[in-house]
Motif scaffolding. Structure first.
Motif, mmCIF file in Angstrom:
data_model
loop_
_atom_site.group_PDB
_atom_site.id
_atom_site.type_symbol
_atom_site.label_atom_id
_atom_site.label_comp_id
_atom_site.label_asym_id
_atom_site.label_seq_id
_atom_site.Cartn_x
_atom_site.Cartn_y
_atom_site.Cartn_z
ATOM 1 N N LEU A 93 1.154 6.546 4.874
ATOM 2 C CA LEU A 93 -0.121 5.963 4.467
ATOM 3 C C LEU A 93 -1.290 6.646 5.180
ATOM 4 O O LEU A 93 -2.373 6.798 4.612
ATOM 5 N N ALA A 94 -1.065 7.096 6.413
ATOM 6 C CA ALA A 94 -2.116 7.801 7.147
ATOM 7 C C ALA A 94 -2.437 9.136 6.488
ATOM 8 O O ALA A 94 -3.577 9.613 6.555
ATOM 9 N N ARG A 95 -1.450 9.746 5.832
ATOM 10 C CA ARG A 95 -1.664 11.010 5.146
ATOM 11 C C ARG A 95 -2.291 10.828 3.767
ATOM 12 O O ARG A 95 -2.621 11.805 3.110
ATOM 13 N N GLY A 96 -2.400 9.590 3.299
ATOM 14 C CA GLY A 96 -3.064 9.375 2.019
ATOM 15 C C GLY A 96 -2.199 8.791 0.928
ATOM 16 O O GLY A 96 -2.632 8.724 -0.240
ATOM 17 N N ALA A 97 -0.958 8.360 1.251
ATOM 18 C CA ALA A 97 -0.124 7.725 0.233
ATOM 19 C C ALA A 97 -0.741 6.397 -0.194
ATOM 20 O O ALA A 97 -1.293 5.652 0.627
ATOM 21 N N THR A 98 -0.669 6.121 -1.509
ATOM 22 C CA THR A 98 -1.187 4.851 -2.019
ATOM 23 C C THR A 98 -0.174 3.728 -1.811
ATOM 24 O O THR A 98 -0.534 2.604 -1.443
ATOM 25 N N GLU A 99 1.100 4.027 -2.061
ATOM 26 C CA GLU A 99 2.193 3.063 -1.894
ATOM 27 C C GLU A 99 3.358 3.747 -1.193
ATOM 28 O O GLU A 99 3.483 4.982 -1.217
#
Length: 502
Positions: A93-99
């Motif tokens: 999530l820190a890298r930009g994953a939405t889910e």
């Protein structure tokens, strides 16, 4: 089953050794249309060429894949699939994953994948999409502002273009405001009246209301928000507008604005307003840096003036004094001693003028009202004017630093006597347009081709120090006045100082 036109288009990027793509069964329902690609390069190429609603990342070294996708498509929903030895949810999530979907602990990963994809796509229409878009443009802002290969003007133009894209409007511009004068300094967009160099009264612009408050002025629908009869709306016809003021060293410089002809469907968000504020802060910082650099340049110029005088101008009278002093010691002739005295007086004059020149560059003038006639009398009394005659035609009130105004007049009087002769006639009066005053003489005048050069340090045609008119220009600059030279009615020199009368 053939997917319908409303199917959610999924690109599944994988490099797992097992057979069928993890997300492929989702396509059986018709709710999803799944494209699975086992080769990373092929998948990224599809991402560039085709339209997808969501990416499912089911690959070894998934964080690297996620980062690569985010560089290309920062706003696209992304479901990170974790298997053995994969990163945890916090890292993804820190890298930009939405889910995030953890196949290691879920009994029905496929069913949960459908939920995760649905959530990711649904969130793309809400706050999450806004946050991702804002992050993307903040990264672009940072990259542009920190690019050492771009000039200030190039950075400003690119940030205006980025602002247009971020806000979804046609026009972005920077203005310079001086009193009631509004001027567009730089602009992007097709609006005819909002192009670089266009000017208007501030009272007829949207920007006047930008200056009224401490925060940005945001207008979603000008016609419905009370602007229909406003002169700004009648002139520019902007249906939506957002602008903020720009200050340099605490003083008003102008505004940074974005606008469009049609109104917006929704109000400007807090993140959009914050983006405009960030660009304005960058602009303020850059302008202050440039102003500091200009101050440093002027200081260096004054140091060069010192060096020039000390190395050349003072050397001449010192040499003359030494030569006549040696002669006087041998002959005892009073004329030789007089020549020594004259050389020393010239050295003293040079030093005084050079110190004045240095002081005039230090600060802006503190202005108060002064009767010009009184300052004229004081300046004439303290200037060696020989048999010259002074005439005063008018008595305007001048907004000035009194001491500096007197120094300006003294140098103009001295210049007139040096060039027009000991019996010169010097006249001081108000300009016809009421903006300032003039000092004129009846001497030979200054050739038109040399009139700008007279303010240069060292320029002299009458045996003077070559500093007097340089000091005049510096004093005028300190007051935000302009000084120019033309021809007097008698053919002599006429110096016009504008901006001095309130």
């Amino acid at each position: 089953m053939e997917p319908s036109g409303d199917s959610v288009r999924i690109l599944c990027l994988r490099n797992r050794p097992d057979g069928e793509g993890f997300a492929d069964p989702l396509g059986d329902s018709g709710e999803f249309a799944v494209t699975t690609v086992d080769r990373r390069e092929r998948g990224l190429s599809l991402l560039d060429d085709e339209s997808f609603d969501c990416v499912v990342g089911d690959a070894d070294h998934g964080l690297d894949l996620l980062s690569t996708v985010r560089e290309r498509r920062p706003d696209l929903p992304y479901v990170f699939v974790a298997r053995e030895d994969d990163a945890d949810a916090e890292a993804a999530l820190a890298r930009g994953a939405t889910e995030y979907l953890d196949c290691r602990s879920d009994d029905d990963p496929l069913g949960l994948l459908a939920v995760r994809v649905g959530n990711a796509v649904a969130s793309d229409d809400g706050d999450a999409a806004e946050c991702r878009e804002n992050d993307s443009y903040l990264q672009k802002l940072y990259r542009t502002a920190s690019d050492a290969e771009l000039t200030f003007e190039e950075k400003r133009r690119r940030l205006l273009t980025l602002g247009r894209e971020r806000l979804g409007v046609d026009v972005g511009f920077v203005s310079r405001i001086d009193g009631d004068r509004f001027e567009v300094v730089d602009a992007v967009g097709p609006h005819e009246l909002l192009q670089s160099g266009r000017t208007a009264p501030l009272s007829e612009t949207y920007c006047r209301k930008t200056l009224d408050g401490e925060e940005s002025l945001a207008v979603r629908d000008a016609a419905s928000e009370g602007w229909a009869d406003d002169p700004a709306y009648e002139t520019y016809g902007l249906g939506c507008y957002i602008g903020t003021e720009v200050r340099v060293d605490g003083e008003l410089y102008g505004t940074l604005c974005f606008a469009d002809g049609p109104p917006r469907q929704r109000s400007f968000t807090d993140s959009e307003s914050a983006y405009v504020e960030l660009v304005s802060q960058w602009l303020q910082y850059e302008l202050e840096q440039r102003a500091d650099a200009e101050v440093l340049r002027r200081q260096n110029d004054r140091l060069e003036d010192f060096a020039s005088v000390l190395s050349h101008d003072l050397r001449n009278p010192l040499s003359i004094a030494e030569m006549y002093l040696n002669a006087a010691e041998r002959s005892g002739d009073a004329q030789d001693f007089e020549q020594v005295r004259d050389a020393h007086e010239r050295i003293e004059e040079l030093i005084e003028k050079l110190l004045t020149l240095a002081r005039e560059g230090e600060a802006r003038a503190q202005k108060t009202p002064h009767d010009l006639s009184e300052t004229i009398a004081d300046a004439w009394r303290t200037t060696e004017t020989a048999d010259a005659t002074l005439r005063t035609a008018d008595d305007p009130t001048v907004e000035a630093d009194g001491e500096r105004l007197q120094q300006l007049l003294e140098n103009l009087f001295r210049n007139a006597v040096e060039h027009a002769g000991r019996d010169a006639t010097v006249e001081v009066g108000a300009l016809d347009d009421g903006s300032g005053f003039y000092v004129a003489d009846d001497g030979p005048g200054i050739p038109e081709g040399e009139r700008e050069a007279v303010y240069d340090h060292g320029y002299s045609t009458g045996g003077g120090t070559g500093l007097g008119l340089t000091i005049v220009r510096h004093i005028a600059d300190a007051h935000d006045w302009t000084v120019s030279v033309t021809e007097s009615e008698s053919g002599g020199a006429r110096f016009e100082i504008r901006g001095a009368v309130a």
